[in-house]
Structures are given as C-alpha cells and as structure tokens.
Scaffold this active site. Structure first.
Site, PDB file in Angstrom:
ATOM      1  N   PHE A 155     -10.321  -1.911   4.575  1.00  0.00           N
ATOM      2  CA  PHE A 155     -10.980  -3.206   4.500  1.00  0.00           C
ATOM      3  C   PHE A 155     -10.023  -4.180   3.811  1.00  0.00           C
ATOM      4  CE2 PHE A 155     -14.966  -2.986   6.712  1.00  0.00           C
ATOM      5  CZ  PHE A 155     -14.858  -1.690   7.179  1.00  0.00           C
ATOM      6  N   ILE A 164       0.837  -1.205   0.000  1.00  0.00           N
ATOM      7  CA  ILE A 164       0.000   0.000   0.000  1.00  0.00           C
ATOM      8  C   ILE A 164       0.871   1.254   0.000  1.00  0.00           C
ATOM      9  CG2 ILE A 164      -1.880   1.208   1.181  1.00  0.00           C
ATOM     10  CD1 ILE A 164      -2.568  -1.574   2.442  1.00  0.00           C
ATOM     11  N   ARG A 202     -11.469 -21.201   8.857  1.00  0.00           N
ATOM     12  CA  ARG A 202     -10.219 -20.759   9.498  1.00  0.00           C
ATOM     13  C   ARG A 202     -10.568 -20.105  10.827  1.00  0.00           C
ATOM     14  NH1 ARG A 202      -6.689 -16.375   6.214  1.00  0.00           N
ATOM     15  NH2 ARG A 202      -8.603 -15.183   6.560  1.00  0.00           N
ATOM     16  N   PRO A 203      -9.926 -20.536  11.933  1.00  0.00           N
ATOM     17  CA  PRO A 203     -10.243 -19.934  13.240  1.00  0.00           C
ATOM     18  C   PRO A 203     -10.078 -18.406  13.202  1.00  0.00           C
ATOM     19  CG  PRO A 203      -8.754 -21.817  13.504  1.00  0.00           C
ATOM     20  CD  PRO A 203      -8.870 -21.567  12.022  1.00  0.00           C
ATOM     21  N   SER A 206      -7.035  -0.649  10.425  1.00  0.00           N
ATOM     22  CA  SER A 206      -7.575  -1.808   9.706  1.00  0.00           C
ATOM     23  C   SER A 206      -8.983  -2.131  10.197  1.00  0.00           C
ATOM     24  CB  SER A 206      -6.669  -3.024   9.945  1.00  0.00           C
ATOM     25  OG  SER A 206      -7.311  -4.210   9.556  1.00  0.00           O
ATOM     26  N   ARG A 220     -16.220 -10.389   2.163  1.00  0.00           N
ATOM     27  CA  ARG A 220     -15.349  -9.289   2.578  1.00  0.00           C
ATOM     28  C   ARG A 220     -15.529  -8.096   1.650  1.00  0.00           C
ATOM     29  NH1 ARG A 220     -15.201 -12.439   5.994  1.00  0.00           N
ATOM     30  NH2 ARG A 220     -13.431 -13.261   7.233  1.00  0.00           N
ATOM     31  N   ASP A 253     -12.013 -16.290  11.700  1.00  0.00           N
ATOM     32  CA  ASP A 253     -12.720 -15.651  10.582  1.00  0.00           C
ATOM     33  C   ASP A 253     -14.156 -15.316  10.972  1.00  0.00           C
ATOM     34  OD1 ASP A 253     -10.723 -15.543   8.762  1.00  0.00           O
ATOM     35  OD2 ASP A 253     -11.401 -17.216   7.554  1.00  0.00           O
ATOM     36  N   ASN A 309      12.441  -0.614   6.769  1.00  0.00           N
ATOM     37  CA  ASN A 309      13.533  -1.514   7.201  1.00  0.00           C
ATOM     38  C   ASN A 309      13.708  -2.677   6.224  1.00  0.00           C
ATOM     39  OD1 ASN A 309      11.462  -3.297   7.669  1.00  0.00           O
ATOM     40  ND2 ASN A 309      11.737  -3.392   9.896  1.00  0.00           N
ATOM     41  N   LYS A 339      -3.393  -2.700  16.428  1.00  0.00           N
ATOM     42  CA  LYS A 339      -4.092  -1.616  15.711  1.00  0.00           C
ATOM     43  C   LYS A 339      -5.053  -0.895  16.652  1.00  0.00           C
ATOM     44  CE  LYS A 339      -2.371  -2.187  11.531  1.00  0.00           C
ATOM     45  NZ  LYS A 339      -1.461  -1.191  10.930  1.00  0.00           N
ATOM     46  N   TYR A 383      -2.050  -9.005  16.433  1.00  0.00           N
ATOM     47  CA  TYR A 383      -1.908  -7.997  15.354  1.00  0.00           C
ATOM     48  C   TYR A 383      -3.063  -6.991  15.449  1.00  0.00           C
ATOM     49  CZ  TYR A 383      -3.084  -5.863  10.979  1.00  0.00           C
ATOM     50  OH  TYR A 383      -3.474  -4.941  10.046  1.00  0.00           O
ATOM     51  N   LEU A 443      -6.296 -13.986   0.613  1.00  0.00           N
ATOM     52  CA  LEU A 443      -6.961 -14.653  -0.502  1.00  0.00           C
ATOM     53  C   LEU A 443      -6.357 -14.322  -1.866  1.00  0.00           C
ATOM     54  CD1 LEU A 443      -9.331 -16.395  -1.549  1.00  0.00           C
ATOM     55  CD2 LEU A 443     -10.680 -14.299  -1.694  1.00  0.00           C
TER      56      LEU A 443
HETATM   57  C1  WQD Z   1     -10.420 -13.115   2.977  1.00  0.00           C
HETATM   58  C2  WQD Z   1     -11.460 -14.243   2.813  1.00  0.00           C
HETATM   59  C3  WQD Z   1     -11.010 -16.131   4.197  1.00  0.00           C
HETATM   60  C4  WQD Z   1      -7.290 -17.274   2.158  1.00  0.00           C
HETATM   61  C5  WQD Z   1      -6.965 -10.082   6.772  1.00  0.00           C
HETATM   62  C6  WQD Z   1      -6.568  -9.499   8.074  1.00  0.00           C
HETATM   63  C7  WQD Z   1      -6.879  -8.034   8.077  1.00  0.00           C
HETATM   64  C8  WQD Z   1      -6.262  -7.355   6.865  1.00  0.00           C
HETATM   65  C9  WQD Z   1      -6.723  -8.034   5.583  1.00  0.00           C
HETATM   66  C10 WQD Z   1      -4.158  -6.398   7.460  1.00  0.00           C
HETATM   67  C11 WQD Z   1     -11.850 -14.875   4.146  1.00  0.00           C
HETATM   68  C12 WQD Z   1     -10.881 -16.502   2.727  1.00  0.00           C
HETATM   69  C13 WQD Z   1      -8.445 -16.615   2.534  1.00  0.00           C
HETATM   70  C14 WQD Z   1      -7.359 -18.579   1.609  1.00  0.00           C
HETATM   71  C15 WQD Z   1      -9.758 -18.498   1.848  1.00  0.00           C
HETATM   72  N1  WQD Z   1      -4.852  -7.412   6.931  1.00  0.00           N
HETATM   73  N2  WQD Z   1      -9.647 -17.220   2.382  1.00  0.00           N
HETATM   74  N3  WQD Z   1      -8.606 -19.146   1.479  1.00  0.00           N
HETATM   75  O1  WQD Z   1      -8.967 -12.399   6.849  1.00  0.00           O
HETATM   76  O2  WQD Z   1     -10.541 -10.744   5.716  1.00  0.00           O
HETATM   77  O3  WQD Z   1      -8.350  -9.959   6.600  1.00  0.00           O
HETATM   78  O4  WQD Z   1      -6.325  -9.406   5.705  1.00  0.00           O
HETATM   79  O5  WQD Z   1      -4.594  -5.351   7.872  1.00  0.00           O
HETATM   80  O6  WQD Z   1      -6.347  -7.485   9.251  1.00  0.00           O
HETATM   81  O7  WQD Z   1      -7.342 -10.101   9.080  1.00  0.00           O
HETATM   82  O8  WQD Z   1      -8.400 -11.413   4.583  1.00  0.00           O
HETATM   83  O9  WQD Z   1      -7.532 -12.404   2.508  1.00  0.00           O
HETATM   84  O10 WQD Z   1      -7.033 -13.578   4.714  1.00  0.00           O
HETATM   85  O11 WQD Z   1      -9.348 -13.626   3.781  1.00  0.00           O
HETATM   86  O12 WQD Z   1     -10.872 -19.040   1.714  1.00  0.00           O
HETATM   87  O13 WQD Z   1      -6.343 -19.230   1.257  1.00  0.00           O
HETATM   88  O14 WQD Z   1     -10.871 -15.281   2.044  1.00  0.00           O
HETATM   89  O15 WQD Z   1     -11.644 -17.177   4.927  1.00  0.00           O
HETATM   90  O16 WQD Z   1     -13.226 -15.233   4.044  1.00  0.00           O
HETATM   91  P1  WQD Z   1      -9.160 -11.204   5.988  1.00  0.00           P
HETATM   92  P2  WQD Z   1      -7.989 -12.782   3.882  1.00  0.00           P
END
Ligand code: WQD
Length: 331
Positions: free
Chosen positions: A176, A11, A290-291, A123, A229, A293, A31, A151, A147, A198
């Site tokens: 988001f 970003i 995933r725990p 976040s 999301r 979520d 860093n 924040k 984490y 993802l």
């Molecule tokens: C998105 C969706 C997963 C991977 C995280 C952090 C948040 C911010 C953004 C920093 C969910 C699903 C994911 C995969 C999947 N980061 N998924 N298979 O968890 O919404 O947010 O990243 O600021 O703080 O918590 O993002 O991309 O990990 O997941 O099905 O291999 O995709 O379950 O529904 P998330 P994500």
C-alpha cells in the site's frame, strides 16, 4: 544467500537490514539510477554486517549471469524497477521496456541457474480505480497508467511461469503506501527532485525546503474531504518480505498478498500527525484533485495475517516520528 535487486533503494535497503539481522547472507544488485550505494554503508552501520554489491542493471543479461555464476541463491527479492506514475505516462516505452523486459531477463537467468523462488515488489496500484476498499487479493486488477500496467503485467508473467513449472515459488506482494524510515535515521526515503508522494513532500516542507503542501482535493467523499490511503511503516513492510520468503520455502505456487495495515488515513490527518511528531508547522494549500487519484484506498490485511502470521505493528505516529527523524538529519 539471497539476491536483492534494487537493494540500495528505499524499501530494498530496509529489507536488507531485516535480512542481515535475521542471519541471511545478502547480495545486492542495483543500477543506481534512483539511489546511492551509500545506503549499503548505512545498512552496515545499522546491522554490523555487509551486503555484497554489484552495479548491474536487470536488463543486462550477461551482467546478471556473472552474478549468478558466483553465488547460489535460495531466493530473489525483486525490487528493481521504475516507479514514478507521472513519468510513466510521459515515457511509456521506457517503463515497459525497463520493467517488463528487465523482469523477463532476470527470470531467464534465474531459470538457467535453477533458482525457483522469487518475491516480487507489486503494488496496490494494481487494484485500479474500480474496486471498493477494503481491497482483497481476489479482486480484478487493472491500471490507470503505464507504471501500474507494468505491475499488472509482471504479476501475470510470474503467475504464468509458476503455472508452467510446478517447482516455482512466487510471492506477489501488493504494497500500500510505504512511508517512514529506519528508527536509526540512517536510511529513509529521499527521492531526487520534487517528490510526487505525500510524505517526502511533507518532509521537505518541514525542513523548510518547500513552502507548503498542496493538498490535491478536499472534496472527496471521505472523513474530511481529502484522499484516504493505507500508510504502512517501511520497517513493517520489510519484515513482510521475510515472512513471504519463509512461506515460499514451504509452499510452491503463487502467493498474492496485501501488505498494508488495513487502516486508512486522510491527507489532512497525516499532516496533523506529522505536525505533532515534528513540532513543525506544515502550511497547506487546498488544490484541485490530481488526475488518476481515487478517493480512498486501503487493504483488507487479513490474508497476510492468516498465511504469513505477519501484520503491521507500527502506527501512523511511529511512521511520522521516524520520517521526521530521518528528514531532520538527511533532507
Ligand atoms: C497519497 C495521497 C494524494 C502528494 C502512489 C502510487 C503507488 C505507490 C504509492 C509505487 C493522495 C495526496 C500527494 C501531494 C497530496 N507507488 N497528495 N499532495 O498516489 O496513493 O500512490 O505511491 O508503488 O503506485 O500510485 O501516493 O503519496 O502520491 O498520494 O495531497 O503533494 O496524498 O492525492 O491522496 P498514491 P501519494
């Protein structure tokens, strides 16, 4: 002159592009623990302009002081920090020390040099799992991992400092889910190792480096059972930082604002959009949840529109198109 901490990151580098294109002079400190200085070469190719770069850790007080001695900053955009949820659960001390102490050190040096304006990379994770979407900025904050707590705590620290000094100008930007890449394909998201998020994971499947996507649960109470999301194009997100910085130039105090589109997309919907954008098959394997979520998480984006006259302009198809363009050239 604008200081961008963590400016070689995903970003941060996109924000440097928008700052340079808008005519600002930019200094980047990083860093390089999770990014490469090459991204600033790409920023130069995109904009035709250079950022000044110093390899400095935000926890290095004297290193920071040397940078502040050389440049008069009108604002600091603060991205630098550790951000992997799972890693924070395994190494909480590292996360609290780096993120909290690092920001306190940065704020100490800013105060020494009378720099009173900061845009902070927060976040949507601060909404925790007890709030119902669409999420609004007045909702209670909490976290489900170290984490996320860093924040929440940094938002509190910055708010308390602004309460104590009426000249302080603080923007807490609650991102988001940032995805996509600059349309040039020169900068984008390319994390080290196996991605947690993802989109980079889907990109590696599309380029053939991973066999399939594990979909973490298809039994949520959502449109198709997979997690929902609020994905936002990283270029829209970068522009939101400039809008927030301009707002701070005219408004002291604390601005807390969501940077999201206000639209939620499910994992399976994103996979379909990416398949259309890339022309690639994305095999999926339905896996356990995933725990940590939540089922659904998306913004009420009205406050940013009202106060900053900013809203996301790019849609999920643009995000997937640009993510694929970057992945096909770089991953
Ligand atoms: C998105 C969706 C997963 C991977 C995280 C952090 C948040 C911010 C953004 C920093 C969910 C699903 C994911 C995969 C999947 N980061 N998924 N298979 O968890 O919404 O947010 O990243 O600021 O703080 O918590 O993002 O991309 O990990 O997941 O099905 O291999 O995709 O379950 O529904 P998330 P994500």
């Amino acid at each position: 002159m604008i200081l961008v901490t963590g400016g070689t990151g995903f970003i941060g580098s996109h924000t440097c592009v928008e700052l340079l294109n808008a005519g600002y002079e930019v200094v980047v400190i990083d860093n390089l623990s999770n990014s490469k200085v090459d991204s600033l070469d790409a920023v130069k190719k995109i904009t035709g302009k250079s950022c000044l770069f110093y390899k400095v850790d935000i926890n290095d007080e004297n290193g920071l002081r040397e940078v502040f001695k050389k440049h008069k900053f009108e604002c600091v955009i603060h991205f630098a920090g550790l951000k992997a949820v799972g890693e924070s659960v395994e190494k909480p001390h590292w996360y609290y020390s780096n993120n909290i102490s690092g920001t306190l050190t940065l704020l100490k040096v800013m105060a020494e040099f009378n720099v009173k304006s900061i845009v902070f990379s927060s976040s949507a994770t601060v909404y925790g799992c007890d709030n119902q979407s669409p999420l609004t900025e007045d909702m209670r904050t909490s976290a489900t991992n170290p984490y996320g707590w860093t924040k929440v705590m940094q938002e509190q620290i910055l708010s308390d400092i602004a309460f104590a000094d009426s000249d302080m100008r603080v923007a807490l930007l609650r991102y988001f889910n940032p995805i996509g890449a600059h349309p040039s394909g020169l900068i984008g998201e390319n994390p080290n190792g196996i991605p947690n998020n993802l989109l980079p994971y889907v990109c590696l499947v599309a380029v053939g480096k991973l066999p399939h996507l594990n979909v973490f649960g298809d039994d949520y109470d959502t449109i198709d059972g997979s997690g929902v999301r609020d994905y936002i194009h990283v270029v829209d997100l970068a522009k939101g930082h400039l809008a927030a910085m301009r707002y701070l130039a005219d408004h002291a105090g604390v601005l807390t604002v969501n940077l999201g589109t206000g639209n939620g997309y499910s994992v399976l919907q994103v996979v379909e959009a990416y398949k259309k954008a890339s022309g690639k098959e994305i095999p999926v394997n339905i896996s356990p949840r995933r725990p940590g979520d939540v089922a659904s998480n998306f913004a009420d984006a009205s406050k940013a529109k009202k106060l900053l006259n900013w809203s996301a302009e790019l849609d999920i198809n643009d995000m997937c198109r640009d993510a694929w363009n970057f992945a096909s050239k770089n991953m």
